[in-house]
Design an enzyme around this catalytic site. Structure first.
Site, PDB file in Angstrom:
ATOM      1  N   ALA A 117       0.836  -1.214   0.000  1.00 56.85           N
ATOM      2  CA  ALA A 117       0.000   0.000   0.000  1.00 56.85           C
ATOM      3  C   ALA A 117       0.868   1.260   0.000  1.00 56.85           C
ATOM      4  CB  ALA A 117      -0.907   0.009   1.228  1.00 56.85           C
ATOM      5  N   LYS A 121       3.985   0.935  -6.534  1.00 57.41           N
ATOM      6  CA  LYS A 121       4.840  -0.055  -7.193  1.00 57.41           C
ATOM      7  C   LYS A 121       4.004  -1.245  -7.683  1.00 57.41           C
ATOM      8  CE  LYS A 121       8.914   1.602  -4.783  1.00 57.41           C
ATOM      9  NZ  LYS A 121       8.393   2.458  -3.703  1.00 57.41           N
ATOM     10  N   ARG A 144      -4.754   0.877   5.101  1.00 56.30           N
ATOM     11  CA  ARG A 144      -3.897   1.108   3.934  1.00 56.30           C
ATOM     12  C   ARG A 144      -4.228   0.097   2.827  1.00 56.30           C
ATOM     13  NH1 ARG A 144       0.524   4.356   4.351  1.00 56.30           N
ATOM     14  NH2 ARG A 144       1.787   3.077   2.973  1.00 56.30           N
ATOM     15  N   CYS A 238      12.984   3.952   1.488  1.00 56.54           N
ATOM     16  CA  CYS A 238      13.132   5.371   1.147  1.00 56.54           C
ATOM     17  C   CYS A 238      13.918   6.034   2.280  1.00 56.54           C
ATOM     18  CB  CYS A 238      11.790   6.038   0.906  1.00 56.54           C
ATOM     19  SG  CYS A 238      10.658   5.956   2.286  1.00 56.54           S
TER      20      CYS A 238
HETATM   21  N1  SAM Z   1       5.126  -0.216  -1.975  1.00 58.04           N
HETATM   22  C1  SAM Z   1       4.253   0.870  -1.606  1.00 58.04           C
HETATM   23  C2  SAM Z   1       4.045   1.789  -2.774  1.00 58.04           C
HETATM   24  O1  SAM Z   1       4.944   1.867  -3.645  1.00 58.04           O
HETATM   25  O2  SAM Z   1       2.987   2.432  -2.873  1.00 58.04           O
HETATM   26  C3  SAM Z   1       4.782   1.590  -0.388  1.00 58.04           C
HETATM   27  C4  SAM Z   1       5.060   0.667   0.765  1.00 58.04           C
HETATM   28  S1  SAM Z   1       5.512   1.455   2.261  1.00 58.04           S
HETATM   29  C5  SAM Z   1       7.105   1.957   1.960  1.00 58.04           C
HETATM   30  C6  SAM Z   1       5.696   0.112   3.351  1.00 58.04           C
HETATM   31  C7  SAM Z   1       4.417  -0.607   3.707  1.00 58.04           C
HETATM   32  O3  SAM Z   1       4.755  -1.676   4.605  1.00 58.04           O
HETATM   33  C8  SAM Z   1       3.397   0.250   4.427  1.00 58.04           C
HETATM   34  O4  SAM Z   1       2.183   0.244   3.733  1.00 58.04           O
HETATM   35  C9  SAM Z   1       3.237  -0.416   5.798  1.00 58.04           C
HETATM   36  O5  SAM Z   1       1.912  -0.401   6.275  1.00 58.04           O
HETATM   37  C10 SAM Z   1       3.692  -1.837   5.535  1.00 58.04           C
HETATM   38  N2  SAM Z   1       4.171  -2.521   6.761  1.00 58.04           N
HETATM   39  C11 SAM Z   1       4.301  -2.024   8.011  1.00 58.04           C
HETATM   40  N3  SAM Z   1       4.720  -2.977   8.859  1.00 58.04           N
HETATM   41  C12 SAM Z   1       4.863  -4.110   8.153  1.00 58.04           C
HETATM   42  C13 SAM Z   1       5.248  -5.431   8.460  1.00 58.04           C
HETATM   43  N4  SAM Z   1       5.599  -5.779   9.696  1.00 58.04           N
HETATM   44  N5  SAM Z   1       5.248  -6.353   7.464  1.00 58.04           N
HETATM   45  C14 SAM Z   1       4.914  -6.013   6.212  1.00 58.04           C
HETATM   46  N6  SAM Z   1       4.547  -4.755   5.858  1.00 58.04           N
HETATM   47  C15 SAM Z   1       4.522  -3.819   6.800  1.00 58.04           C
END
Ligand code: SAM
Length: 440
Positions: A117, A121, A144, A238
């Site tokens: 989310a 990507k 999300r 990032c």
């Molecule tokens: N790939 C997305 C995009 O390009 O739109 C952005 C992803 S963002 C950098 C990282 C995501 O990892 C967030 O949506 C977050 O909610 C999720 N996240 C948080 N904790 C996590 C966990 N323990 N395992 C997997 N995903 C997690």
């Protein structure tokens, strides 16, 4: 030096960057914070070619060097234009567009986007798959994940399954299943400070960098289990912190001898037209012969009555019945992509295209169906110009007048579907979903 409304950067962060970059590069790095933030859009080639979009674009477009469908934008109005609602593009920060090309996705592959989310990507991967193969988009945070589904729908992605799970739950279910995996990990977000994301700045501390690194290590471990031998995995963040980037990548290959690191790239804001980003590319040794046998395919579970209601709707309103395996979940009816795996036991938020729902014996089409179709798929359309006041009225949820025959119509902006309307006696009842409407 900084943007006027930007909070001060943490001292410990600055000290670390100075030590990592050296005086000269650190001065240039600091100066980059005075420059405006980079914005971009990526043309959604599932709906329109780059060339066609360039002809009709309401924005001045400057190409992003590392993504053939990506453009820099000077204005920030992209989210309100009717072409956005029609899914012709996705607003995406230019550096973030650099990651998916490194995954080398080919049509027909099985791809997992583990931390997906809001879907920037994922929708980029979907474009590379060209509708062939399966994309599993997973997001652990439910709110999300719902936004992810909206974005997949808006961009007309038909071959995705959106899940809402912790990676540890998925690993045993998809052992060795995927050809490609993206882990765009939750991180300390140092690369987003310039975007003035207060949340990233306010949450920043060396302790949080360590916590993020530990969490990423766990996520990567589960991701590794799901990649087939010979498959490719890209890990991205990032942030600039070595512990989350280069050191994380090195630790991963130390702990997983069947993986090799084949490249890394760090985008720094004083060296690139974009915000901060990092990615590492890994390949798993072995070849396809060692891949998992796969999960049985999902079968249609449609009742005869539901099938009949859907066929009747298609015959009355569309030129042909859309392709896909019909699948019922609750009152919802879905068009699953070819080769979709068995969904039983999975925390599925969306599989394929939500076609609509059955209300008694009547079929009510879903918004997602309208935006997955082309203008030529509808028997009746209401053709609006994107710049016409009626288009904005439609996107605000207002009723319009219409001249055509009664029935469901595809409402189009310059020939691109925005959603449904239902024409009755010269009035077009608005079926653009409440939660998506344009507000002042
Ligand atoms: N790939 C997305 C995009 O390009 O739109 C952005 C992803 S963002 C950098 C990282 C995501 O990892 C967030 O949506 C977050 O909610 C999720 N996240 C948080 N904790 C996590 C966990 N323990 N395992 C997997 N995903 C997690």
């Amino acid at each position: 030096m900084m943007n006027a409304d930007m909070p001060a950067l943490p001292e410990a962060f600055l000290a670390r960057m100075r030590a990592a970059l050296g005086e000269e590069a650190f001065a240039a790095f600091l100066q980059s914070y005075a420059r405006p933030v980079c914005r971009g859009i990526r043309v959604n080639t599932l709906k329109i070619s780059r060339e066609e979009f360039e002809k009709i674009s309401p924005f001045v477009l400057l190409p992003v060097p590392w993504e053939e469908n990506g453009f820099y934008l000077s204005a920030d109005k992209a989210g309100r234009h009717p072409y956005h609602f029609a899914g012709l593009y996705y607003s995406q920060e230019p550096s973030a567009m650099s990651v998916v090309p490194a995954l080398g996705v080919q049509p027909g592959e099985r791809v997992l986007d583990l931390c997906a989310a809001p879907g920037g990507k994922s929708t980029q991967i979907a474009a590379a798959l060209k509708g062939e193969g399966i994309l599993v988009c997973n997001e652990v945070v439910p709110a999300r994940a719902r936004i992810l589904v909206q974005n997949l729908e808006r961009l007309g992605v038909k071959n995705a399954v959106a899940l809402n799970a912790d990676p540890r739950r998925l690993a045993p279910l998809f052992c060795g299943y995927f050809d490609k995996i993206l882990v765009d990990a939750p991180c300390s977000g140092e690369g987003m400070f310039r975007k003035n994301e207060r949340e990233a700045l306010e949450n920043w501390s060396e302790e949080n960098v360590r916590l993020c690194a530990a969490r990423q290590r766990v996520i990567l471990g589960f991701a590794a289990e799901m990649l087939r031998p010979g498959g490719r995995m890209v890990y991205s963040t990032c942030t600039f912190a070595l512990a989350e980037d280069e050191e994380q990548a090195a630790a991963f290959v130390r702990e997983h001898p069947d993986f090799r690191l084949i490249g890394m790239r760090k985008l720094l804001p004083h060296e690139t037209e974009g915000e901060g980003h990092f990615y590492a590319v890994f390949e798993r040794t072995g070849d396809r012969s060692g891949a998992a046998g796969g999960i049985p395919a999902e079968r249609s579970n449609l009742s005869a009555a539901a099938g009949k209601a859907f066929e009747k709707f298609c015959a009355e309103n569309l030129r042909q019945t859309p392709q896909g395996t019909l699948f019922c979940a609750g009152e919802g009816l879905y068009l699953l992509p070819a080769g979709c795996f068995c969904l039983r036991g999975l925390p599925v938020l969306r599989a394929g295209v939500r076609a609509g729902e059955l209300r008694k014996d009547r079929f009510e089409p879903a918004h997602a169906l309208a935006v997955s179709l082309r203008a030529s798929d509808f028997l009746r359309t209401v053709d609006l110009r994107a710049e016409a006041p009626e288009t904005e009225k439609y996107l605000r949820g207002e009723t319009l007048s219409c001249g055509g025959e009664n029935g469901w119509c595809g409402v189009l902006a310059d020939g691109y579907p925005l959603g449904w309307g239902k024409c009755t006696g010269g009035t077009l009842k608005n079926h653009f979903p409440k939660g998506l409407r344009l507000v002042k």
